[in-house]
Design an enzyme around this catalytic site. Structure first.
Site, PDB file in Angstrom:
ATOM      1  N   ALA A  29      14.765  13.935  42.278  1.00 45.88           N
ATOM      2  CA  ALA A  29      15.745  14.854  41.671  1.00 45.88           C
ATOM      3  C   ALA A  29      16.711  14.026  40.819  1.00 45.88           C
ATOM      4  O   ALA A  29      17.935  14.079  40.978  1.00 45.88           O
ATOM      5  CB  ALA A  29      16.484  15.665  42.727  1.00 45.88           C
ATOM      6  N   LEU A  30      16.108  13.248  39.929  1.00 44.28           N
ATOM      7  CA  LEU A  30      16.873  12.242  39.193  1.00 44.28           C
ATOM      8  C   LEU A  30      17.885  12.888  38.249  1.00 44.28           C
ATOM      9  O   LEU A  30      17.625  13.921  37.641  1.00 44.28           O
ATOM     10  CB  LEU A  30      15.916  11.349  38.388  1.00 44.28           C
ATOM     11  CG  LEU A  30      14.836  10.638  39.212  1.00 44.28           C
ATOM     12  CD1 LEU A  30      13.969   9.769  38.310  1.00 44.28           C
ATOM     13  CD2 LEU A  30      15.444   9.799  40.334  1.00 44.28           C
ATOM     14  N   GLY A  33      23.134   9.769  36.978  1.00 44.78           N
ATOM     15  CA  GLY A  33      23.543   8.651  37.842  1.00 44.78           C
ATOM     16  C   GLY A  33      22.384   7.691  38.069  1.00 44.78           C
ATOM     17  O   GLY A  33      22.518   6.474  37.892  1.00 44.78           O
ATOM     18  N   HIS A  34      21.203   8.256  38.419  1.00 44.33           N
ATOM     19  CA  HIS A  34      20.014   7.408  38.595  1.00 44.33           C
ATOM     20  C   HIS A  34      19.663   6.716  37.285  1.00 44.33           C
ATOM     21  O   HIS A  34      19.295   5.549  37.266  1.00 44.33           O
ATOM     22  CB  HIS A  34      18.803   8.253  39.012  1.00 44.33           C
ATOM     23  CG  HIS A  34      18.952   8.945  40.328  1.00 44.33           C
ATOM     24  ND1 HIS A  34      19.094  10.295  40.449  1.00 44.33           N
ATOM     25  CD2 HIS A  34      18.967   8.442  41.597  1.00 44.33           C
ATOM     26  CE1 HIS A  34      19.186  10.620  41.720  1.00 44.33           C
ATOM     27  NE2 HIS A  34      19.114   9.528  42.439  1.00 44.33           N
ATOM     28  N   LYS A 145      27.818   3.137  43.689  1.00 45.23           N
ATOM     29  CA  LYS A 145      28.990   2.990  44.563  1.00 45.23           C
ATOM     30  C   LYS A 145      29.371   4.303  45.235  1.00 45.23           C
ATOM     31  O   LYS A 145      30.228   4.325  46.111  1.00 45.23           O
ATOM     32  CB  LYS A 145      30.186   2.506  43.734  1.00 45.23           C
ATOM     33  CG  LYS A 145      30.135   1.049  43.336  1.00 45.23           C
ATOM     34  CD  LYS A 145      31.414   0.709  42.609  1.00 45.23           C
ATOM     35  CE  LYS A 145      31.530  -0.757  42.304  1.00 45.23           C
ATOM     36  NZ  LYS A 145      32.765  -1.051  41.536  1.00 45.23           N
ATOM     37  N   LYS A 146      28.767   5.420  44.809  1.00 46.18           N
ATOM     38  CA  LYS A 146      29.122   6.702  45.429  1.00 46.18           C
ATOM     39  C   LYS A 146      28.806   6.666  46.928  1.00 46.18           C
ATOM     40  O   LYS A 146      29.558   7.157  47.733  1.00 46.18           O
ATOM     41  CB  LYS A 146      28.396   7.869  44.764  1.00 46.18           C
ATOM     42  CG  LYS A 146      28.920   9.209  45.277  1.00 46.18           C
ATOM     43  CD  LYS A 146      28.399  10.355  44.476  1.00 46.18           C
ATOM     44  CE  LYS A 146      27.077  10.850  45.004  1.00 46.18           C
ATOM     45  NZ  LYS A 146      27.167  11.397  46.387  1.00 46.18           N
ATOM     46  N   ASP A 147      27.656   6.065  47.256  1.00 42.45           N
ATOM     47  CA  ASP A 147      27.316   5.888  48.667  1.00 42.45           C
ATOM     48  C   ASP A 147      27.828   4.516  49.096  1.00 42.45           C
ATOM     49  O   ASP A 147      27.056   3.570  49.287  1.00 42.45           O
ATOM     50  CB  ASP A 147      25.796   6.002  48.851  1.00 42.45           C
ATOM     51  CG  ASP A 147      25.308   7.394  48.512  1.00 42.45           C
ATOM     52  OD1 ASP A 147      25.744   8.346  49.166  1.00 42.45           O
ATOM     53  OD2 ASP A 147      24.517   7.547  47.558  1.00 42.45           O
ATOM     54  N   ILE A 173      28.752   7.732  38.408  1.00 39.00           N
ATOM     55  CA  ILE A 173      28.673   8.502  37.150  1.00 39.00           C
ATOM     56  C   ILE A 173      29.154   9.923  37.445  1.00 39.00           C
ATOM     57  O   ILE A 173      28.737  10.541  38.431  1.00 39.00           O
ATOM     58  CB  ILE A 173      27.232   8.519  36.591  1.00 39.00           C
ATOM     59  CG1 ILE A 173      26.714   7.087  36.393  1.00 39.00           C
ATOM     60  CG2 ILE A 173      27.155   9.296  35.280  1.00 39.00           C
ATOM     61  CD1 ILE A 173      27.458   6.242  35.367  1.00 39.00           C
ATOM     62  N   SER A 182      25.242  13.990  41.869  1.00 37.56           N
ATOM     63  CA  SER A 182      24.496  13.874  43.124  1.00 37.56           C
ATOM     64  C   SER A 182      23.347  14.871  43.065  1.00 37.56           C
ATOM     65  O   SER A 182      23.505  15.966  42.496  1.00 37.56           O
ATOM     66  CB  SER A 182      25.422  14.232  44.290  1.00 37.56           C
ATOM     67  OG  SER A 182      24.674  14.610  45.423  1.00 37.56           O
TER      68      SER A 182
HETATM   69  O1  PAF Z   1      20.557   6.786  48.096  1.00 34.10           O
HETATM   70  C1  PAF Z   1      19.401   7.216  48.249  1.00 34.10           C
HETATM   71  O2  PAF Z   1      18.873   7.959  47.422  1.00 34.10           O
HETATM   72  C2  PAF Z   1      18.627   6.832  49.507  1.00 34.10           C
HETATM   73  O3  PAF Z   1      19.482   6.685  50.585  1.00 34.10           O
HETATM   74  C3  PAF Z   1      17.754   5.575  49.315  1.00 34.10           C
HETATM   75  C4  PAF Z   1      18.599   4.353  49.030  1.00 34.10           C
HETATM   76  C5  PAF Z   1      16.770   5.789  48.189  1.00 34.10           C
HETATM   77  C6  PAF Z   1      16.962   5.316  50.600  1.00 34.10           C
HETATM   78  O4  PAF Z   1      16.158   6.381  50.946  1.00 34.10           O
END
Ligand code: PAF
Length: 274
Positions: A29-30, A33-34, A145-147, A173, A182
């Site tokens: 689900a890009l 941010g990705h 950095k969001k996570d 982002i 997200s």
């Molecule tokens: O942040 C994510 O999308 C997931 O936690 C990760 C790092 C791909 C691990 O499954």
């Protein structure tokens, strides 16, 4: 771009390339941010590998494993346009055995904040990231950095297990109006998206409060709470140092302000590093 599903295919695909490997692990689900992680990986490496794997071990009972957005076709297109070399999309059986060795997040960092709210989430996340780092043979791996807690724990795992991969922390982002991007934003209705804007607004308010000279953490937290509680259900607001220890006063350059709230049925997190 080569799409591979099995581990064997991945190993063969890697043989056809030479140079440093930049790796972006995702659950699909890009979004933008990705894409920013992929772009940075593209700039800094000769080979870019992206993985898409919705990792079951990091979802708790009752969480959104089944409904987690899956958009294979769109994700493929995004990776292709972004110049990814290898897209790795393994199945659960490729990644996991039935009864396997587990990795446990440390008490500090792993079982505070997100860890208390989602016990064992980080164990499963670290388990899969360890596997993916090994499989990709990445020289550098890119995380947002969001996570923030995820990022800190992965950095620690790489240090503790001597994994020869550099972990690159990438900026959050945001959408035009401040909402941190997200994959779970896909669950929000238009009205909920409006309410979710309070999250970044509360972080902005916190920053402005600090800049105006107020560094008492309780005062800052109270101001954020007042704003957030209008339209979200607050799970936590935390002011911690970069080691995730709670702090009484803000120390510029070593403080993170972290928020987790529910907007309707959707749990959202965000943070700011000051
Ligand atoms: O942040 C994510 O999308 C997931 O936690 C990760 C790092 C791909 C691990 O499954």
């Amino acid at each position: 771009m080569l799409t591979v599903h099995s581990i064997k295919e991945l190993q063969n695909a890697k043989k056809n390339h030479q140079g440093t490997i930049g790796f972006v692990p995702t659950m699909g689900a890009l979004h933008e941010g990705h894409l920013s992680l992929i772009r940075q990986a593209r700039e800094e490496n000769e080979i870019v590998i992206v993985s898409i794997f919705v990792n079951p071990t990091q979802f708790l009972e009752g969480e959104d494993l089944e409904s987690y957005p899956r958009r294979e076709k769109a994700d493929y297109k995004i990776c292709e346009l972004a110049g990814v070399d290898i897209l790795f999309m393994p199945t659960i059986d490729d990644i996991y055995e039935r009864d396997e060795l587990k990795i446990m997040a440390p008490a500090r960092g792993g079982y505070v904040l997100e860890g208390t709210k989602r016990p064992e989430h980080f164990d499963g996340m670290l388990q899969v990231v360890m596997k993916l780092l090994n499989l990709s043979s990445a020289n550098k791996a890119y995380f947002g950095k969001k996570d923030a807690q995820q990022l800190a724990l992965i950095t620690q795992m790489v240090r503790n297990y001597f994994i020869p991969c550099e972990i690159i922390a990438c900026e959050i982002i945001r959408g035009e109006r401040g909402l941190a991007l997200s994959s779970r934003n896909a669950y929000l209705s238009q009205e909920e998206k409006e309410r979710a804007l309070l999250i970044s607004a509360s972080l902005k308010l916190a920053t402005q409060t600090v800049l105006s000279g107020e560094i008492n953490c309780n005062t800052i937290k109270n101001k954020m709470q007042e704003l957030l509680q209008e339209k979200t259900d607050i799970e936590y607001i935390a002011l911690v140092n970069r080691d995730f220890h709670s702090i009484q006063t803000v120390e510029l350059g070593n403080t993170m302000i972290l928020v987790a709230v529910w907007v309707g049925e959707t749990r959202l997190i965000d943070n700011i590093w000051i």
